[in-house]
Design a protein around this motif. Structure first.
Motif, PDB file in Angstrom:
ATOM      1  N   ALA A  74       0.794  -1.235   0.000  1.00 13.11           N
ATOM      2  CA  ALA A  74       0.000   0.000   0.000  1.00 13.11           C
ATOM      3  C   ALA A  74       0.830   1.292   0.000  1.00 13.11           C
ATOM      4  O   ALA A  74       0.466   2.248  -0.676  1.00 13.11           O
ATOM      5  CB  ALA A  74      -0.987  -0.003   1.161  1.00 13.11           C
ATOM      6  N   PRO A  75       1.941   1.347   0.729  1.00  9.82           N
ATOM      7  CA  PRO A  75       2.700   2.602   0.704  1.00  9.82           C
ATOM      8  C   PRO A  75       3.217   2.963  -0.691  1.00  9.82           C
ATOM      9  O   PRO A  75       3.456   4.127  -0.973  1.00  9.82           O
ATOM     10  CB  PRO A  75       3.875   2.336   1.649  1.00  9.82           C
ATOM     11  N   ILE A  76       3.398   1.948  -1.528  1.00  7.84           N
ATOM     12  CA  ILE A  76       3.941   2.193  -2.864  1.00  7.84           C
ATOM     13  C   ILE A  76       2.794   2.262  -3.884  1.00  7.84           C
ATOM     14  O   ILE A  76       2.567   3.298  -4.504  1.00  7.84           O
ATOM     15  CB  ILE A  76       4.907   1.054  -3.285  1.00  7.84           C
ATOM     16  N   LEU A  77       2.104   1.111  -4.049  1.00  8.29           N
ATOM     17  CA  LEU A  77       1.005   1.040  -5.024  1.00  8.29           C
ATOM     18  C   LEU A  77      -0.290   1.357  -4.299  1.00  8.29           C
ATOM     19  O   LEU A  77      -1.054   0.475  -3.927  1.00  8.29           O
ATOM     20  CB  LEU A  77       0.959  -0.351  -5.662  1.00  8.29           C
ATOM     21  N   THR A  78      -0.500   2.618  -4.125  1.00  9.35           N
ATOM     22  CA  THR A  78      -1.505   3.055  -3.166  1.00  9.35           C
ATOM     23  C   THR A  78      -2.934   2.807  -3.649  1.00  9.35           C
ATOM     24  O   THR A  78      -3.828   2.558  -2.860  1.00  9.35           O
ATOM     25  CB  THR A  78      -1.207   4.528  -2.811  1.00  9.35           C
ATOM     26  N   PHE A  79      -3.124   2.876  -4.956  1.00  5.75           N
ATOM     27  CA  PHE A  79      -4.462   2.607  -5.500  1.00  5.75           C
ATOM     28  C   PHE A  79      -4.693   1.109  -5.662  1.00  5.75           C
ATOM     29  O   PHE A  79      -5.739   0.575  -5.292  1.00  5.75           O
ATOM     30  CB  PHE A  79      -4.630   3.277  -6.870  1.00  5.75           C
ATOM     31  N   THR A  80      -3.696   0.457  -6.240  1.00  2.73           N
ATOM     32  CA  THR A  80      -3.827  -0.968  -6.515  1.00  2.73           C
ATOM     33  C   THR A  80      -4.018  -1.761  -5.231  1.00  2.73           C
ATOM     34  O   THR A  80      -4.759  -2.748  -5.212  1.00  2.73           O
ATOM     35  CB  THR A  80      -2.583  -1.453  -7.281  1.00  2.73           C
ATOM     36  N   ALA A  81      -3.373  -1.325  -4.159  1.00  4.17           N
ATOM     37  CA  ALA A  81      -3.544  -2.009  -2.882  1.00  4.17           C
ATOM     38  C   ALA A  81      -5.022  -1.992  -2.474  1.00  4.17           C
ATOM     39  O   ALA A  81      -5.560  -2.987  -1.986  1.00  4.17           O
ATOM     40  CB  ALA A  81      -2.701  -1.338  -1.811  1.00  4.17           C
ATOM     41  N   GLU A  82      -5.661  -0.869  -2.706  1.00  2.35           N
ATOM     42  CA  GLU A  82      -7.089  -0.774  -2.373  1.00  2.35           C
ATOM     43  C   GLU A  82      -7.914  -1.677  -3.279  1.00  2.35           C
ATOM     44  O   GLU A  82      -8.840  -2.365  -2.830  1.00  2.35           O
ATOM     45  CB  GLU A  82      -7.554   0.669  -2.505  1.00  2.35           C
ATOM     46  N   GLU A  83      -7.545  -1.700  -4.539  1.00  2.00           N
ATOM     47  CA  GLU A  83      -8.274  -2.547  -5.481  1.00  2.00           C
ATOM     48  C   GLU A  83      -8.137  -4.016  -5.079  1.00  2.00           C
ATOM     49  O   GLU A  83      -9.105  -4.782  -5.120  1.00  2.00           O
ATOM     50  CB  GLU A  83      -7.696  -2.329  -6.893  1.00  2.00           C
ATOM     51  N   MET A  84      -6.937  -4.388  -4.666  1.00  2.00           N
ATOM     52  CA  MET A  84      -6.705  -5.762  -4.209  1.00  2.00           C
ATOM     53  C   MET A  84      -7.529  -6.063  -2.961  1.00  2.00           C
ATOM     54  O   MET A  84      -8.118  -7.130  -2.824  1.00  2.00           O
ATOM     55  CB  MET A  84      -5.215  -5.963  -3.897  1.00  2.00           C
ATOM     56  N   TRP A  85      -7.524  -5.082  -2.082  1.00  2.00           N
ATOM     57  CA  TRP A  85      -8.242  -5.260  -0.816  1.00  2.00           C
ATOM     58  C   TRP A  85      -9.729  -5.492  -1.062  1.00  2.00           C
ATOM     59  O   TRP A  85     -10.350  -6.374  -0.468  1.00  2.00           O
ATOM     60  CB  TRP A  85      -8.035  -4.028   0.064  1.00  2.00           C
ATOM     61  N   GLN A  86     -10.256  -4.709  -1.975  1.00  5.08           N
ATOM     62  CA  GLN A  86     -11.698  -4.833  -2.250  1.00  5.08           C
ATOM     63  C   GLN A  86     -12.008  -6.167  -2.923  1.00  5.08           C
ATOM     64  O   GLN A  86     -13.090  -6.723  -2.739  1.00  5.08           O
ATOM     65  CB  GLN A  86     -12.190  -3.660  -3.098  1.00  5.08           C
ATOM     66  N   ALA A  87     -11.042  -6.690  -3.690  1.00  6.84           N
ATOM     67  CA  ALA A  87     -11.232  -8.018  -4.288  1.00  6.84           C
ATOM     68  C   ALA A  87     -11.334  -9.062  -3.179  1.00  6.84           C
ATOM     69  O   ALA A  87     -12.192  -9.950  -3.213  1.00  6.84           O
ATOM     70  CB  ALA A  87     -10.071  -8.338  -5.223  1.00  6.84           C
ATOM     71  N   LEU A  88     -10.474  -8.927  -2.168  1.00 12.41           N
ATOM     72  CA  LEU A  88     -10.520  -9.867  -1.041  1.00 12.41           C
ATOM     73  C   LEU A  88     -11.824  -9.727  -0.264  1.00 12.41           C
ATOM     74  O   LEU A  88     -12.407 -10.705   0.194  1.00 12.41           O
ATOM     75  CB  LEU A  88      -9.340  -9.614  -0.091  1.00 12.41           C
ATOM     76  N   ARG A  89     -12.245  -8.487  -0.162  1.00 10.93           N
ATOM     77  CA  ARG A  89     -13.504  -8.238   0.559  1.00 10.93           C
ATOM     78  C   ARG A  89     -14.661  -8.934  -0.132  1.00 10.93           C
ATOM     79  O   ARG A  89     -15.578  -9.441   0.509  1.00 10.93           O
ATOM     80  CB  ARG A  89     -13.791  -6.733   0.597  1.00 10.93           C
ATOM     81  N   SER A  90     -14.627  -8.919  -1.457  1.00 11.01           N
ATOM     82  CA  SER A  90     -15.730  -9.525  -2.179  1.00 11.01           C
ATOM     83  C   SER A  90     -15.746 -11.043  -1.962  1.00 11.01           C
ATOM     84  O   SER A  90     -16.755 -11.686  -2.163  1.00 11.01           O
ATOM     85  CB  SER A  90     -15.660  -9.186  -3.665  1.00 11.01           C
ATOM     86  N   HIS A  91     -14.615 -11.605  -1.555  1.00 10.95           N
ATOM     87  CA  HIS A  91     -14.582 -13.030  -1.192  1.00 10.95           C
ATOM     88  C   HIS A  91     -14.861 -13.219   0.294  1.00 10.95           C
ATOM     89  O   HIS A  91     -14.715 -14.337   0.808  1.00 10.95           O
ATOM     90  CB  HIS A  91     -13.193 -13.620  -1.479  1.00 10.95           C
ATOM     91  N   ASP A  92     -15.135 -12.130   0.996  1.00 13.22           N
ATOM     92  CA  ASP A  92     -15.331 -12.184   2.451  1.00 13.22           C
ATOM     93  C   ASP A  92     -14.092 -12.626   3.204  1.00 13.22           C
ATOM     94  O   ASP A  92     -14.192 -13.220   4.272  1.00 13.22           O
ATOM     95  CB  ASP A  92     -16.479 -13.149   2.797  1.00 13.22           C
ATOM     96  N   LEU A  93     -12.953 -12.375   2.624  1.00 13.76           N
ATOM     97  CA  LEU A  93     -11.722 -12.791   3.303  1.00 13.76           C
ATOM     98  C   LEU A  93     -11.212 -11.720   4.252  1.00 13.76           C
ATOM     99  O   LEU A  93     -10.462 -12.001   5.174  1.00 13.76           O
ATOM    100  CB  LEU A  93     -10.648 -13.134   2.271  1.00 13.76           C
ATOM    101  N   VAL A  94     -11.586 -10.486   3.999  1.00 10.06           N
ATOM    102  CA  VAL A  94     -11.235  -9.393   4.916  1.00 10.06           C
ATOM    103  C   VAL A  94     -12.498  -8.577   5.155  1.00 10.06           C
ATOM    104  O   VAL A  94     -13.425  -8.608   4.338  1.00 10.06           O
ATOM    105  CB  VAL A  94     -10.131  -8.474   4.344  1.00 10.06           C
ATOM    106  N   SER A  95     -12.483  -7.840   6.260  1.00  6.69           N
ATOM    107  CA  SER A  95     -13.711  -7.136   6.597  1.00  6.69           C
ATOM    108  C   SER A  95     -13.577  -5.621   6.595  1.00  6.69           C
ATOM    109  O   SER A  95     -14.547  -4.907   6.397  1.00  6.69           O
ATOM    110  CB  SER A  95     -14.201  -7.606   7.974  1.00  6.69           C
ATOM    111  N   GLU A  96     -12.351  -5.121   6.795  1.00  4.00           N
ATOM    112  CA  GLU A  96     -12.198  -3.673   6.894  1.00  4.00           C
ATOM    113  C   GLU A  96     -12.656  -3.005   5.600  1.00  4.00           C
ATOM    114  O   GLU A  96     -12.411  -3.499   4.505  1.00  4.00           O
ATOM    115  CB  GLU A  96     -10.738  -3.298   7.169  1.00  4.00           C
ATOM    116  N   GLU A  97     -13.260  -1.858   5.774  1.00  2.74           N
ATOM    117  CA  GLU A  97     -13.820  -1.124   4.643  1.00  2.74           C
ATOM    118  C   GLU A  97     -12.746  -0.734   3.618  1.00  2.74           C
ATOM    119  O   GLU A  97     -13.025  -0.589   2.433  1.00  2.74           O
ATOM    120  CB  GLU A  97     -14.491   0.140   5.191  1.00  2.74           C
ATOM    121  N   SER A  98     -11.521  -0.526   4.116  1.00  2.00           N
ATOM    122  CA  SER A  98     -10.427  -0.114   3.235  1.00  2.00           C
ATOM    123  C   SER A  98      -9.135  -0.725   3.748  1.00  2.00           C
ATOM    124  O   SER A  98      -8.992  -1.022   4.943  1.00  2.00           O
ATOM    125  CB  SER A  98     -10.301   1.411   3.254  1.00  2.00           C
ATOM    126  N   VAL A  99      -8.192  -0.904   2.838  1.00  2.00           N
ATOM    127  CA  VAL A  99      -6.892  -1.440   3.250  1.00  2.00           C
ATOM    128  C   VAL A  99      -6.235  -0.512   4.268  1.00  2.00           C
ATOM    129  O   VAL A  99      -5.471  -0.955   5.131  1.00  2.00           O
ATOM    130  CB  VAL A  99      -5.979  -1.659   2.019  1.00  2.00           C
TER     131      VAL A  99
END
Length: 907
Positions: A757-782
RNA sequence: GGGCCCUUAGCUCAGUAGGCUAGAGCGUGCCCCUGAUAAGGGCAAGGCCCGAGGUUCGAAUCCUCGAGGGCCCA
């Protein structure tokens, strides 16, 4: 041609990624910006860390008069990477961005844009125009910084024109005045006699002009010799106070026609030519230092004298090696004179460029006209040895294009000598990144003269000094300054121009010199470096969540002279220490061949253009993957490389995420029960995280990028992910072996976006939301997640095994390549291996096959050297798993598949 | 002209307290795969470690001088 689907496709678990392969960053990044803003992610991230330690990176304010360039982008991206890392590590990191908004460059651009000169309108109107101009660029730059993905309290930014900022600035000035750090001295400035104004360096244009070039003799008071000085400005001779000799050089006494002259030894032959000396003789010589304190007749005034001093800068490539010093008319003259500890000197030119009454017979004469008068005066007294003319580049006024002069004016100074050593001592307590980078600021602090605060400008914070109309004394009274500060806090610094002076004067205010009671305002403003230099007061002390001193200042290394220094010099006199606990300085952005970017060379890269074409994350990567302690180079090659690295990181994650489509936390296999290779990758992952943290803690982002990328390429893509494919695809969805691999993938996939996230700041969020859609993480944002501290270690025995196994893998690959070149095999699944090695049975034959991605393995562990043989596999190709097996066709219903696959699709 | 800093494969970086044939990743070339596919895998070729002296048994690493580049001054 679309490939026909295999018969068994429906029985295998292919990845189902949510993350798209094609990033399309220029568009998707905009969506994440919206997402962050609408959901107040940054504010929530700070709120979540309330009560935790605060980490304050104090923003050095860029100047609000242009679009951002790659250097600005580098600076902000570095800051953002630090802030995000610290945030994820659990610190509360309120980042207040700021802008430097006063000063000449903005005044110039306003003139250019609006075709209005400051003299044409009311002062406050002009200042409003300047403020509006600054505001428009703050807006522009802010949008750019946001677009780069920089998190900050943008709505609450600081700017040097804001009333509460200016108010604090004046309070600081009052404190400095009260404690005796502010003094009134005279110092030469560029002066245009036609426009009757001071000029800044930026307002000077240089033109070739012809000037007299004269040699003047100065008879010694005690001794029978005359030294010869050379000058091109005879009109400055009335204000002469000294003659400067170079202490390192040798000077000769030359006998010519019964007279003895002194010139530098190195200049003798040239001088002899100019003065047409036919017969001359060197009769003695002395070092320049010997002339220190020697007294000479004043060239113009019989009742004055001039003194010998030494100065390193006296050059030996022209003139006589002896320089005439008039501190009122030259920067260098002033500083050498000041070094002597003498603050007094004559300056007999008035605002109109005319000699004052003190100048005696020259009184009232325009300085240029005085040249001839002075020449005949010298000539009559035999002091003019030679008169010629010289063409040289000379400063001119940018407005009226007339020549300008140096002329000393009274100014307010901070007397740095009062605390120079304290300032140097304060630097000892600061951490410098890179180590040793403090030498620069130290040298500057050691050598800097006093700090001149006065600027004869309009757009800035006024110095609220008043002038006694009776005796002419300038008074800077802390009470007046405080009164003004209070009013400025409420309404901004226009009040100094719009309100009557009486508003600010304390009751019964009197001139300390003459007791006069009638005053007028003075209109100098503060040096803009003082504006930004006090940001640690105006920002760190006034924003509720910040603290003094800051944890970190992070700027380009040019700021050792600039902001780092001025921040220190405003802090030490009042606080006794530096306003920063650590200072990181970075290099400049150069083009691909290592040259500075400039419009004239045409090698400038516009960060916003890159963002629009390839995305901010790619740009961030390109900037952060280079070692910022040196200058960093950016060009198409480097951007391409960053783009490739980006894709690799993205696809590596995508594969992991795609294979977790049917995995939930409840499916996780306990670590003790996981397959050996799954345990191995988790151990390597943990080890990598430690290295990442270490490199970030040392602010080595470039190692961060290379460690992470290399891990994606080697450990993950090449070894692990390639090996576990068959298990993921072939085993029944709920099979424990498959779940074991997914468990490892889930651990890594969940941590992956946080790490990057500190480097690829947008992509990290995109990845996070992909995980969220699998219910693997719960936080609203990375950014609401925490840096993972999960660690996993292997036993020594396991580690030893893997060292051997991976070496063997390389050897197997080499052997397979030979078979491939011989057209014996194509895919590695066409091969089988035989493994030899003590302890090789730590993996089963099936696990060895998996690791090497071959069809079968034979394992011999009886006390042999580690070795591997590779052969073409024997048997039949299984239509489902594509391995070549000897047990294909066991079942009549599925004649094309192997025994293991049979188990996978039945029962 | 002065001060400070940088210089290892085409590129981005490693090279620990001087010690194996100077490493990694990217890119390049060749090959494989086509169930991560505008993806994935394998192998290989790339280096006067800016230059010249010196210290040392031994220097990319230490010292001196120099070249090129950067920043800040003059």
């Amino acid at each position: 041609m679309a490939k026909e689907k295999g018969k068994y496709d429906s029985t295998i678990n292919l990845p189902q990624p949510v993350l798209r392969m094609k990033a399309n960053l220029p568009q998707t990044e905009e969506n994440w910006l919206e997402f962050w803003q609408e959901n107040h992610i940054y504010e929530k991230a700070l709120e979540q860390r309330k009560g935790n330690s605060v980490f304050v990176l104090h923003d050095g304010p860029p100047y609000a008069n242009g679009d951002i360039h790659l250097g600005t982008a580098l600076n902000k991206v570095l800051k953002d990477a630090v802030n995000k890392y610290k945030l994820l590590k659990g610190f509360k990191t309120p980042y207040v961005p700021g802008w430097d908004t006063h000063g000449l460059p903005i005044e110039q651009q306003v003139t250019k844009q609006t075709k209005v000169n400051p003299d044409d309108v009311a002062i406050t109107e002009w200042r409003d125009k300047c403020r509006d101009f600054a505001l428009s660029y703050i807006d522009k730059q802010m949008k750019s910084f946001k677009r780069l993905g920089v998190f900050g309290l943008w709505d609450n930014y600081y700017a040097t024109f804001k009333p509460e900022y200016e108010g604090k600035e004046l309070e600081v000035l009052a404190d400095l005045v009260e404690k005796g750090f502010v003094v009134r001295k005279r110092r030469p400035v560029y002066w245009c006699p036609h426009c009757k104004t001071t000029l800044a360096e930026a307002e000077i244009e240089y033109k070739e002009i012809s000037s007299p070039s004269i040699y003047v003799s100065f008879p010694a008071k005690n001794g029978d010799f005359k030294v010869i000085a050379w000058t091109t400005t005879p009109w400055t001779l009335p204000d002469n106070v000294a003659l400067a000799f170079n202490p390192e050089e040798n000077y000769v006494f030359v006998k010519v026609d019964g007279e003895t002259f002194v010139v530098a030894e190195k200049r003798l032959s040239d001088v002899a030519k100019v003065l047409e000396w036919k017969n001359y003789e060197v009769i003695a010589s002395k070092p320049g230092s010997a002339f220190e304190s020697e007294r000479f007749e004043h060239p113009i005034y019989g009742d004055k004298e001039t003194v010998g001093i030494t100065a390193d800068y006296v050059a030996m490539d022209e003139g006589t090696g002896i320089v005439h010093i008039a501190p009122g008319h030259g920067e260098e003259d002033y500083s050498v004179w000041e070094e002597k500890g003498i603050s007094d000197f004559p300056m007999m030119i008035d605002d109109n460029g005319r000699f004052t009454d003190q100048a005696g017979f020259l009184s009232g004469m325009f300085y240029e006209d005085a040249n001839d008068v002075i020449l005949s005066f010298l000539s009559e007294r035999g002091k003019l040895l030679h008169k010629g003319s010289i063409t040289h580049s000379y400063p001119h006024c940018w407005r009226c294009h007339n020549p300008v002069i140096f002329r000393a004016l009274s100014q307010w100074f901070i007397d740095v000598d009062l605390y120079r050593q304290d300032a140097l001592d304060a630097l000892d307590k600061t951490r410098w990144i890179p180590e040793g980078s403090d030498v620069r600021i130290r040298d500057m602090i050691k050598s800097r003269p006093d700090w001149c605060l006065s600027r004869q400008r309009i757009w800035g914070v006024p110095i609220p000094s008043v002038r006694c109309t009776h005796c002419g004394r300038s008074i800077l009274d802390p009470r007046v300054v405080r009164n003004v500060a209070q009013s400025v806090r409420k309404s901004g610094s226009n009040v100094w121009y719009s309100e009557p002076l009486e508003t600010f004067l304390p009751p019964k205010f009197k001139c300390p010199d003459c007791g006069g009671t009638d005053f007028e305002k003075e209109y100098d403003i503060l040096d803009v470096w003082f504006d930004s230099g006090v940001s640690h007061y105006s920002v760190l002390e006034q924003y509720p969540d910040l603290k003094w001193p800051a944890d970190l200042y992070l700027e380009g290394y040019d700021q050792h002279r600039g902001w780092f220094q001025t921040s220190l010099l405003t802090a030490v006199p009042l606080k006794g220490e530096a306003p920063f606990a650590s200072v990181l300085s970075h290099g400049f952005v150069l083009d691909e061949s290592g040259r500075a970017m400039s419009k004239s060379v045409g090698n400038v890269i516009d960060p916003l253009k890159v963002v629009g074409e390839t995305g901010a994350d790619v740009l961030r990567l390109a900037l952060l993957m280079s070692d910022f302690t040196a200058d960093i180079q950016v060009g198409q090659n480097i951007l391409n490389q960053a783009s490739e690295i980006y894709k690799k990181i993205r696809n590596t994650f995508r594969f992991m995420e795609g294979n977790l489509f049917d995995f939930k936390d409840v499916d996780a296999v306990p670590f003790d029960e996981m397959k050996a290779i799954d345990r191995w990758i988790l151990a390597r992952w943990s080890e990598m995280k430690k290295r990442l943290s270490a490199s970030f803690d040392a602010y080595e982002f470039y190692s961060f990028v290379s460690i992470f990328h290399s891990f994606c390429v080697k450990e993950l893509s090449s070894i692990y992910l390639d090996a576990i494919k068959s298990r993921l695809y072939m085993r029944k969805p709920g099979h424990k072996d498959r779940r074991s691999a997914q468990t490892a993938l889930a651990v890594m996939a969940k941590e992956f976006p946080i790490l990057i996230a500190p480097i690829l700041t947008f992509t990290a969020e995109e990845m996070w939301q992909a995980l969220r859609s699998h219910d693997l993480v719960s936080e609203e944002s990375v950014y609401l997640a925490d840096w993972p501290d999960f660690n996993f270690e292997l036993s020594d025995k396991e580690n030893d095994f893997w060292e051997n196994a991976l070496e063997l893998r390389e050897k197997a690959n080499e052997l397979m390549e030979k078979l491939r070149q011989n057209k014996e095999i194509g895919h590695s699944l066409d091969a089988s291996v035989t493994i030899y090695g003590s302890g090789a049975d730590f993996l089963s034959p099936a696990e060895w096959s998996e690791l090497l991605v071959v069809s079968s393995a034979d394992v011999h562990s009886e006390g042999k050297e580690w070795d591997v043989e590779v052969n073409k596999a024997e048997g039949e190709k299984c239509a489902r798993c594509w391995r070549i097996r000897e047990d294909v066709g066991l079942d009549d219903q599925h004649p094309e598949i192997c025994g293991e696959c049979l188990d996978d699709i039945t029962g």
